[in-house]
Design a protein around this motif. Structure first.
Motif, PDB file in Angstrom:
ATOM      1  N   PRO A 296      -7.879 -18.596   0.075  1.00  0.00           N
ATOM      2  CA  PRO A 296      -8.118 -20.030   0.503  1.00  0.00           C
ATOM      3  C   PRO A 296      -9.238 -20.127   1.574  1.00  0.00           C
ATOM      4  N   ALA A 297      -9.363 -19.021   2.108  1.00  0.00           N
ATOM      5  CA  ALA A 297     -10.288 -19.077   3.574  1.00  0.00           C
ATOM      6  C   ALA A 297     -11.762 -18.748   2.710  1.00  0.00           C
ATOM      7  N   GLY A 298     -11.784 -18.327   1.673  1.00  0.00           N
ATOM      8  CA  GLY A 298     -13.123 -18.373   0.780  1.00  0.00           C
ATOM      9  C   GLY A 298     -13.131 -16.926   0.002  1.00  0.00           C
ATOM     10  N   GLU A 299     -13.950 -16.854  -0.859  1.00  0.00           N
ATOM     11  CA  GLU A 299     -13.954 -15.978  -2.032  1.00  0.00           C
ATOM     12  C   GLU A 299     -14.707 -14.500  -1.227  1.00  0.00           C
ATOM     13  N   TYR A 300     -14.330 -13.380  -1.586  1.00  0.00           N
ATOM     14  CA  TYR A 300     -14.771 -12.211  -1.004  1.00  0.00           C
ATOM     15  C   TYR A 300     -14.709 -11.049  -2.080  1.00  0.00           C
ATOM     16  N   THR A 301     -15.509  -9.869  -1.787  1.00  0.00           N
ATOM     17  CA  THR A 301     -15.407  -8.928  -2.918  1.00  0.00           C
ATOM     18  C   THR A 301     -15.351  -7.399  -1.782  1.00  0.00           C
ATOM     19  N   GLY A 302     -14.647  -6.500  -2.493  1.00  0.00           N
ATOM     20  CA  GLY A 302     -14.379  -5.327  -2.053  1.00  0.00           C
ATOM     21  C   GLY A 302     -13.619  -4.277  -2.783  1.00  0.00           C
ATOM     22  N   ILE A 303     -13.655  -3.165  -2.484  1.00  0.00           N
ATOM     23  CA  ILE A 303     -13.046  -1.944  -2.820  1.00  0.00           C
ATOM     24  C   ILE A 303     -11.446  -1.902  -3.025  1.00  0.00           C
ATOM     25  N   SER A 304     -10.901  -1.642  -4.162  1.00  0.00           N
ATOM     26  CA  SER A 304      -9.282  -1.778  -4.118  1.00  0.00           C
ATOM     27  C   SER A 304      -8.798  -0.200  -3.820  1.00  0.00           C
ATOM     28  N   HIS A 305      -7.926  -0.133  -2.882  1.00  0.00           N
ATOM     29  CA  HIS A 305      -7.273   1.221  -2.498  1.00  0.00           C
ATOM     30  C   HIS A 305      -5.716   1.222  -3.004  1.00  0.00           C
ATOM     31  N   GLY A 306      -5.569   0.673  -3.904  1.00  0.00           N
ATOM     32  CA  GLY A 306      -3.960   0.507  -4.305  1.00  0.00           C
ATOM     33  C   GLY A 306      -3.131  -0.457  -3.487  1.00  0.00           C
ATOM     34  N   LEU A 313      -1.911  -5.729  -2.271  1.00  0.00           N
ATOM     35  CA  LEU A 313      -3.224  -5.017  -2.582  1.00  0.00           C
ATOM     36  C   LEU A 313      -4.185  -4.811  -1.197  1.00  0.00           C
ATOM     37  N   ILE A 314      -4.386  -3.326  -1.071  1.00  0.00           N
ATOM     38  CA  ILE A 314      -5.316  -2.863  -0.081  1.00  0.00           C
ATOM     39  C   ILE A 314      -6.613  -2.947  -0.574  1.00  0.00           C
ATOM     40  N   GLU A 318     -16.557  -5.317   2.572  1.00  0.00           N
ATOM     41  CA  GLU A 318     -18.136  -4.795   2.631  1.00  0.00           C
ATOM     42  C   GLU A 318     -18.346  -4.298   4.008  1.00  0.00           C
ATOM     43  N   ASN A 319     -17.750  -5.059   5.119  1.00  0.00           N
ATOM     44  CA  ASN A 319     -17.863  -4.513   6.546  1.00  0.00           C
ATOM     45  C   ASN A 319     -17.125  -3.318   6.736  1.00  0.00           C
ATOM     46  N   GLY A 320     -16.428  -2.794   5.857  1.00  0.00           N
ATOM     47  CA  GLY A 320     -15.409  -1.777   6.288  1.00  0.00           C
ATOM     48  C   GLY A 320     -13.720  -2.113   6.585  1.00  0.00           C
ATOM     49  N   GLU A 321     -13.679  -3.409   6.779  1.00  0.00           N
ATOM     50  CA  GLU A 321     -12.252  -3.986   7.325  1.00  0.00           C
ATOM     51  C   GLU A 321     -11.415  -3.751   6.107  1.00  0.00           C
ATOM     52  N   LYS A 322     -10.286  -3.079   6.250  1.00  0.00           N
ATOM     53  CA  LYS A 322      -9.413  -3.035   5.234  1.00  0.00           C
ATOM     54  C   LYS A 322      -8.177  -4.453   5.398  1.00  0.00           C
ATOM     55  N   VAL A 323      -8.158  -5.068   4.265  1.00  0.00           N
ATOM     56  CA  VAL A 323      -7.125  -6.262   4.356  1.00  0.00           C
ATOM     57  C   VAL A 323      -6.058  -6.116   3.221  1.00  0.00           C
ATOM     58  N   LEU A 324      -4.856  -6.783   3.481  1.00  0.00           N
ATOM     59  CA  LEU A 324      -3.646  -6.837   2.789  1.00  0.00           C
ATOM     60  C   LEU A 324      -3.617  -8.235   1.780  1.00  0.00           C
ATOM     61  N   VAL A 325      -3.756  -8.033   0.642  1.00  0.00           N
ATOM     62  CA  VAL A 325      -3.912  -9.364  -0.385  1.00  0.00           C
ATOM     63  C   VAL A 325      -2.267  -9.313  -0.843  1.00  0.00           C
TER      64      VAL A 325
END
Length: 339
Positions: A296-306, A313-314, A318-325
């Motif tokens: 909702p805050a905006g689309e972004y891309t990243g790497i899935s870590h399971g 979803l971890i 791109e900035n190295g921050e890990k977020v939980l979806v």
């Protein structure tokens, strides 16, 4: 309550040999005429039953794809999943039917199955319809005693169960790869074969779960892409399209319920995905690869870590921050046209 037809079919299926008419009469307290009528009903429905004088009846071979209450119940060897089954030739939504079962007091593990579903529900309100003889559309009713914030993980438990059941159906000669697109799409050869929807109803006091329904729709015997709704033809497939085989939907449901019962028991031990996480991640599509998250805050891309122990979803941005979806749409590079 199971019908005499269901009981007789189960006995024939499990015996592996001839069963005399007298044995059937004695076992179920019916007359030989009643047994004869049931045997003829089963033959008319497509079962190949041998009748040999002096020996009795034998189920010669498993039918190709018969979907009925008798066929489903006669196959089940679960403890509680599917011990009560409602079957419909046609219905609007098995989730809605299962919610009615929940309101009317049906027990934990009740399963609703339909051949045709004409008003099925997907995620985000999307519609889903099935043609006769093609899909396995079912919903299981659960009455869990844990906190409401744990219920969302049941979707992942069912996704793992369906993926494992599909793998059991595939033969060694078939190289189709069964994966999960987080959180609950089942994917075969990079196309979707199954989606799910979990819905929870709270008690009037809104402090406990009254019941949860977990619904799934598996594309089983669709023969050509044109049998899918137009908007999903490019991204959907079926077990038959991928394997070339006509597959028993009741047989697949049997395997799904067995796997779900086992996985649910493991889930209850910790009330999270910690003990199922490894198995889930073995099937998870896109680990280590790029994903696109519609937030909702905006689309972004990243790497899935399971996933973490809560099933979230971890994703490493791109900035190295890990977020939980924990909700929302996630696209996986290489699936459904995302390149």
């Amino acid at each position: 309550m199971k019908t005499d037809k269901t009981d007789i079919l189960a006995l024939l299926r499990n015996s592996g040999d001839y069963v005399s008419g007298q044995q059937l009469c004695d076992r179920f307290g019916v007359t030989r005429t009643a047994v004869w009528k049931v045997i003829n009903q089963l033959k008319e429905e497509g079962y190949e039953i041998e009748s040999v004088s002096g020996r009795g009846y034998r189920l010669a071979e498993e039918p190709g794809d018969i979907l009925s209450e008798s066929e489903i119940v006669s196959r089940l060897h679960t403890k509680w999943a599917g011990r009560k089954v409602y079957y419909h030739d046609e219905t609007g939504s098995t989730n809605n039917d299962a919610k009615r079962c929940g309101e009317e007091g049906d027990p934990h593990g009740t399963v609703v199955v339909a051949d045709i579903q004409n008003a099925g529900k997907g995620r985000r309100g999307r519609g889903w319809q099935t043609l006769s003889g093609t899909a396995l559309a079912f919903t299981i009713l659960l009455r869990p005693e844990f906190a409401p914030d744990r219920a969302s993980m049941l979707t992942l438990v069912m996704a793992l169960s369906v993926a494992e059941a599909v793998e059991e159906v595939l033969t060694d000669a078939e190289e189709a790869v069964t994966t999960i697109k987080w959180p609950n799409d089942i994917v075969l050869n990079k196309k979707k074969i199954c989606g799910m929807l979990t819905e929870m109803t709270m008690t009037p006091e809104m402090d406990e779960i009254q019941y949860v329904v977990v619904g799934a729709g598996v594309n089983v015997n669709n023969a050509v892409p044109e049998e899918f709704q137009e908007e999903i033809r490019k991204t959907a497939t079926s077990l038959k399209i991928e394997t070339g085989r006509h597959i028993s939907r009741a047989g697949l449901l049997e395997k799904v319920l067995l796997r779900f019962e086992d996985n649910y028991a493991v889930f209850l031990e910790t009330l999270d995905m910690s003990r199922l996480r490894e198995a889930y991640e073995r099937h998870l599509q896109g680990i280590g690869g790029e994903v696109r998250v519609l937030d909702p805050a905006g689309e972004y891309t990243g790497i899935s870590h399971g996933i973490d122990d809560k099933g979230e979803l971890i994703v490493e941005r791109e900035n190295g921050e890990k977020v939980l979806v924990y909700a929302g749409e996630v696209s996986v590079r290489g699936l459904y046209g995302y390149v």
